[in-house]
Design an enzyme around this catalytic site. Sequence first.
Site, mmCIF file in Angstrom:
data_model
loop_
_atom_site.group_PDB
_atom_site.id
_atom_site.type_symbol
_atom_site.label_atom_id
_atom_site.label_comp_id
_atom_site.label_asym_id
_atom_site.label_seq_id
_atom_site.Cartn_x
_atom_site.Cartn_y
_atom_site.Cartn_z
ATOM 1 N N HIS A 1 -28.941 -0.366 104.915
ATOM 2 C CA HIS A 1 -28.710 1.036 104.771
ATOM 3 C C HIS A 1 -28.144 1.403 103.721
ATOM 4 C CE1 HIS A 1 -25.800 -1.144 106.701
ATOM 5 N NE2 HIS A 1 -24.664 0.288 105.517
ATOM 6 N N ASN B 1 -24.374 -1.844 100.370
ATOM 7 C CA ASN B 1 -23.746 -2.829 100.069
ATOM 8 C C ASN B 1 -24.594 -4.413 101.112
ATOM 9 O OD1 ASN B 1 -21.616 -1.217 99.410
ATOM 10 N ND2 ASN B 1 -20.838 -0.473 100.835
ATOM 11 N N ASP C 1 -22.260 9.579 108.426
ATOM 12 C CA ASP C 1 -21.607 7.993 108.634
ATOM 13 C C ASP C 1 -20.696 8.719 109.597
ATOM 14 O OD1 ASP C 1 -20.834 5.346 106.783
ATOM 15 O OD2 ASP C 1 -18.981 6.492 108.427
HETATM 16 P P1 5GP Z 1 -21.551 -0.455 105.123
HETATM 17 O O1 5GP Z 1 -19.951 -0.859 105.705
HETATM 18 O O2 5GP Z 1 -22.368 -1.625 106.251
HETATM 19 O O3 5GP Z 1 -22.113 -1.036 103.763
HETATM 20 O O4 5GP Z 1 -21.809 0.872 105.656
HETATM 21 C C1 5GP Z 1 -21.311 0.767 107.570
HETATM 22 C C2 5GP Z 1 -21.456 2.610 107.925
HETATM 23 O O5 5GP Z 1 -21.355 2.709 108.786
HETATM 24 C C3 5GP Z 1 -19.685 2.363 106.898
HETATM 25 O O6 5GP Z 1 -19.796 3.823 106.421
HETATM 26 C C4 5GP Z 1 -19.564 2.563 108.865
HETATM 27 O O7 5GP Z 1 -17.970 4.182 108.549
HETATM 28 C C5 5GP Z 1 -20.023 3.507 109.505
HETATM 29 N N1 5GP Z 1 -20.684 3.219 111.189
HETATM 30 C C6 5GP Z 1 -20.276 1.962 111.959
HETATM 31 N N2 5GP Z 1 -20.362 2.174 113.095
HETATM 32 C C7 5GP Z 1 -21.120 3.689 112.844
HETATM 33 C C8 5GP Z 1 -21.692 4.679 114.939
HETATM 34 O O8 5GP Z 1 -21.615 4.220 115.493
HETATM 35 N N3 5GP Z 1 -21.492 5.779 114.170
HETATM 36 C C9 5GP Z 1 -22.308 5.993 113.286
HETATM 37 N N4 5GP Z 1 -22.816 7.322 112.906
HETATM 38 N N5 5GP Z 1 -21.747 5.329 111.621
HETATM 39 C C10 5GP Z 1 -21.197 4.736 112.024
#
Ligand code: 5GP
Length: 114
Positions: free
Chosen positions: A100, A87, A30
Amino acid sequence: MDDCLFCKIVAGEIDSDLIYEDEQVIAFKDIKPQAPTHILIVPRKHISTLLDLEEEDNQLVGHIYQVAKELAKREGIAEDGFRVVSNCNEAGGQSVYHIHYHLLGGRDLQWPPG
Ligand code: 5GP
Ligand code: ZN
């Protein structure tokens, strides 16, 4: 899927710190880690939210947990304990609309989450 960040990472159009890949999923660090180990396990197939999972995805979801288990062992967090979380939608904290699973560990995780 056009304009999906994780589809672009799956396709290699955007760089990521890749930890693992197979024919069904990829896993990468992440970008904004919330714990010493914070890995995202992402299916290659675009599925927007958990609400869009179909019966035919059951094997895929099971496989994701097998990968989570193996990566937890590989990262050295299995014995102490870890968390796998996904989530869904706005109030659930989803920010990327391609499903994810967060694999978190390396510190004492709080419960309930915020
Ligand atoms: P969500 O908020 O949808 O549960 O998780 C999305 C995750 O993707 C977040 O923890 C965020 O930090 C991560 N994330 C967002 N953009 C990128 C990216 O460009 N590269 C990586 N490796 N992680 C990302
Ligand atoms: Zn996607």
